[in-house]
Motif scaffolding. Structure first.
Motif, PDB file in Angstrom:
ATOM      1  N   CYS A  96      28.356   1.767 -10.205  1.00 55.92           N
ATOM      2  CA  CYS A  96      28.125   2.797  -9.399  1.00 55.92           C
ATOM      3  C   CYS A  96      27.691   2.011  -7.812  1.00 55.92           C
ATOM      4  O   CYS A  96      27.277   1.243  -7.381  1.00 55.92           O
ATOM      5  CB  CYS A  96      27.912   3.890  -9.615  1.00 55.92           C
ATOM      6  N   ALA A  97      27.605   2.794  -6.683  1.00 56.36           N
ATOM      7  CA  ALA A  97      27.547   2.278  -5.198  1.00 56.36           C
ATOM      8  C   ALA A  97      26.386   3.687  -4.520  1.00 56.36           C
ATOM      9  O   ALA A  97      26.875   4.916  -5.224  1.00 56.36           O
ATOM     10  CB  ALA A  97      28.712   1.892  -4.206  1.00 56.36           C
ATOM     11  N   ILE A  98      25.676   2.919  -4.138  1.00 54.65           N
ATOM     12  CA  ILE A  98      24.271   4.331  -3.670  1.00 54.65           C
ATOM     13  C   ILE A  98      24.313   3.562  -1.888  1.00 54.65           C
ATOM     14  O   ILE A  98      24.837   2.761  -1.191  1.00 54.65           O
ATOM     15  CB  ILE A  98      23.470   3.773  -3.949  1.00 54.65           C
ATOM     16  N   VAL A  99      24.567   4.712  -1.296  1.00 52.46           N
ATOM     17  CA  VAL A  99      24.077   5.168   0.245  1.00 52.46           C
ATOM     18  C   VAL A  99      22.281   5.406   0.769  1.00 52.46           C
ATOM     19  O   VAL A  99      22.183   6.381   0.407  1.00 52.46           O
ATOM     20  CB  VAL A  99      25.052   5.936   0.773  1.00 52.46           C
ATOM     21  N   THR A 100      22.231   4.123   1.568  1.00 46.81           N
ATOM     22  CA  THR A 100      20.175   4.224   1.182  1.00 46.81           C
ATOM     23  C   THR A 100      20.822   4.742   2.731  1.00 46.81           C
ATOM     24  O   THR A 100      19.693   4.459   3.780  1.00 46.81           O
ATOM     25  CB  THR A 100      20.152   3.258   1.220  1.00 46.81           C
ATOM     26  N   GLY A 101      21.199   6.186   3.452  1.00 49.66           N
ATOM     27  CA  GLY A 101      20.944   7.091   4.454  1.00 49.66           C
ATOM     28  C   GLY A 101      21.648   6.661   5.965  1.00 49.66           C
ATOM     29  O   GLY A 101      22.256   5.783   5.541  1.00 49.66           O
ATOM     30  N   ASP A 102      21.622   7.121   6.909  1.00 50.75           N
ATOM     31  CA  ASP A 102      22.675   6.967   7.988  1.00 50.75           C
ATOM     32  C   ASP A 102      23.968   7.115   7.524  1.00 50.75           C
ATOM     33  O   ASP A 102      24.988   5.462   8.318  1.00 50.75           O
ATOM     34  CB  ASP A 102      21.696   5.939   8.989  1.00 50.75           C
ATOM     35  N   LEU A 103      24.423   8.099   6.525  1.00 52.31           N
ATOM     36  CA  LEU A 103      25.571   8.082   5.972  1.00 52.31           C
ATOM     37  C   LEU A 103      26.494   8.078   8.216  1.00 52.31           C
ATOM     38  O   LEU A 103      27.501   7.791   7.902  1.00 52.31           O
ATOM     39  CB  LEU A 103      26.053   9.038   5.569  1.00 52.31           C
ATOM     40  N   THR A 104      26.220   9.317   9.090  1.00 59.14           N
ATOM     41  CA  THR A 104      26.814   9.605   9.586  1.00 59.14           C
ATOM     42  C   THR A 104      26.172   9.514  10.870  1.00 59.14           C
ATOM     43  O   THR A 104      24.351   8.971  10.423  1.00 59.14           O
ATOM     44  CB  THR A 104      27.269  11.100   9.915  1.00 59.14           C
ATOM     45  N   ASP A 105      26.223   9.054  11.963  1.00 55.61           N
ATOM     46  CA  ASP A 105      25.421   9.201  13.229  1.00 55.61           C
ATOM     47  C   ASP A 105      24.853  10.651  13.881  1.00 55.61           C
ATOM     48  O   ASP A 105      23.611  10.480  14.152  1.00 55.61           O
ATOM     49  CB  ASP A 105      26.183   8.554  14.460  1.00 55.61           C
ATOM     50  N   HIS A 106      24.699  11.728  13.469  1.00 61.24           N
ATOM     51  CA  HIS A 106      24.699  13.123  14.477  1.00 61.24           C
ATOM     52  C   HIS A 106      24.706  13.747  13.310  1.00 61.24           C
ATOM     53  O   HIS A 106      23.725  14.652  13.284  1.00 61.24           O
ATOM     54  CB  HIS A 106      25.598  13.458  15.852  1.00 61.24           C
ATOM     55  N   GLY A 107      25.471  13.737  12.164  1.00 56.77           N
ATOM     56  CA  GLY A 107      25.220  14.745  10.897  1.00 56.77           C
ATOM     57  C   GLY A 107      25.769  15.999  11.057  1.00 56.77           C
ATOM     58  O   GLY A 107      25.211  16.989  10.956  1.00 56.77           O
ATOM     59  N   THR A 108      26.901  15.578  11.980  1.00 56.17           N
ATOM     60  CA  THR A 108      27.524  16.573  11.495  1.00 56.17           C
ATOM     61  C   THR A 108      28.423  16.922  10.718  1.00 56.17           C
ATOM     62  O   THR A 108      28.813  16.053  10.208  1.00 56.17           O
ATOM     63  CB  THR A 108      28.053  16.586  12.986  1.00 56.17           C
ATOM     64  N   PRO A 109      29.113  17.923  10.148  1.00 56.72           N
ATOM     65  CA  PRO A 109      30.444  18.223   8.866  1.00 56.72           C
ATOM     66  C   PRO A 109      31.600  17.212  10.087  1.00 56.72           C
ATOM     67  O   PRO A 109      32.039  16.802   9.000  1.00 56.72           O
ATOM     68  CB  PRO A 109      30.475  19.752   9.364  1.00 56.72           C
ATOM     69  N   GLU A 110      31.765  17.189  10.979  1.00 57.57           N
ATOM     70  CA  GLU A 110      33.304  16.823  11.145  1.00 57.57           C
ATOM     71  C   GLU A 110      32.268  14.829  10.524  1.00 57.57           C
ATOM     72  O   GLU A 110      33.569  13.977  10.257  1.00 57.57           O
ATOM     73  CB  GLU A 110      32.978  16.620  12.562  1.00 57.57           C
ATOM     74  N   GLU A 111      31.574  14.755  11.178  1.00 57.79           N
ATOM     75  CA  GLU A 111      31.309  13.308  10.775  1.00 57.79           C
ATOM     76  C   GLU A 111      31.073  12.943   8.946  1.00 57.79           C
ATOM     77  O   GLU A 111      31.694  11.709   8.400  1.00 57.79           O
ATOM     78  CB  GLU A 111      29.350  12.477  11.025  1.00 57.79           C
ATOM     79  N   TYR A 112      30.499  14.422   8.769  1.00 58.75           N
ATOM     80  CA  TYR A 112      30.193  14.180   6.831  1.00 58.75           C
ATOM     81  C   TYR A 112      31.724  14.363   6.205  1.00 58.75           C
ATOM     82  O   TYR A 112      32.100  13.521   5.334  1.00 58.75           O
ATOM     83  CB  TYR A 112      29.590  15.259   6.792  1.00 58.75           C
TER      84      TYR A 112
END
Length: 271
Positions: A48-64
């Protein structure tokens, strides 16, 4: 032997945009995914891979949505915790179908790798750059450590507790990490803490606990150890981090930074 790959601080922005007007984070993530997929046949046991945060820059639905579309190309299941650039409700809504996503509250989860367990903790304080562990996070950690007995464990957070030597970033790390480290020190098994946030590969030790900060696949935070200097980004080569449990007599959890740039080789050492 079992293992996982840590991706951190992807900072995905809307399609066609650049983070901070300079960093093509989507291309960087695509490059990281391509590197991982190409190397997987050579890395036995990575599941598996884990993503340790700051997936996006502003946390918007479009960015996710953009992040999710990019991650569909990864040949591994993945899970994540939020960072200070994320927004918990939007992240939960985007990934509510993922088995690791809790229905409410902080985004904590665990994963059993057989030889060790991974405990992921949500350090997000909405509206703040620094992080903290809520009482619910410490209670989740306590319950998780009790459940695994003396099994080795990796604790994953976005914000690190150790100082990396960059004053501008160290000011925004985990504020109540002493409560975390007290619990880790008391655990009878091997432990390691891994984090993101600093966009650089940094290692250290607090008490008996090895601590690692992982590099990002996109931009790095410039190395600058001077006081009263604002953090700045540099477009250095990106990387992800591979963790594997080595079963030999002197084994345990071993990590390796995997560059996501294109390079020549491998060639044999003898002509």
């Amino acid at each position: 032997m079992p293992g996982f790959i840590q991706i951190t601080d992807t900072h995905i922005v809307p399609r066609g945009a650049l983070a901070y007007g300079r960093s093509d984070t989507a291309t960087a993530l695509q490059r990281a995914i391509g590197t991982i997929n190409a190397k997987l046949p050579l890395m036995d046991g990575i599941d598996c891979a884990i993503v340790t945060g700051d997936l996006t820059d502003h946390g918007t639905p479009e960015e996710y949505a953009h992040f999710a579309s990019l991650m569909t190309n990864l040949d591994l299941p993945w899970m994540a915790v939020p960072g200070n650039h994320d927004r918990r409700d939007a992240m939960r809504a985007a990934f509510s179908d993922q088995p690791w996503m809790p229905a409410e509250g902080p985004i904590h989860w665990t994963r059993d790798f057989g030889h060790f367990s991974l405990i992921a903790l949500d350090t997000l304080l909405e509206g703040a750059h620094h992080g903290a562990l809520a009482p619910e996070a410490l209670a989740f950690l306590d319950a998780s450590l009790r459940a695994i007995g003396d099994q080795p464990a990796v604790v994953a957070t976005h914000h690190p507790w150790m100082h990396a030597g960059n004053p501008a970033m160290d000011a925004d790390n985990l504020r109540n990490g002493a409560a975390l480290m007290k619990r880790l020190e008391a655990h009878p098994g091997q432990l390691r803490m891994i984090s993101g946030h600093v966009h650089r590969a940094v290692t250290g030790q607090i008490g008996r606990i090895p601590c690692q900060i992982a590099p990002a696949p996109c931009h790095a935070v410039a190395t600058d150890h001077r006081q009263d200097v604002e953090a700045a980004l540099t477009l250095e080569p990106g990387a992800v981090t591979v963790y594997r449990w080595q079963g030999a007599a002197h084994g345990g959890l071993v990590s390796d930074a995997l560059p996501t740039v294109t390079f020549s080789g491998p060639w044999p050492f003898q002509d």
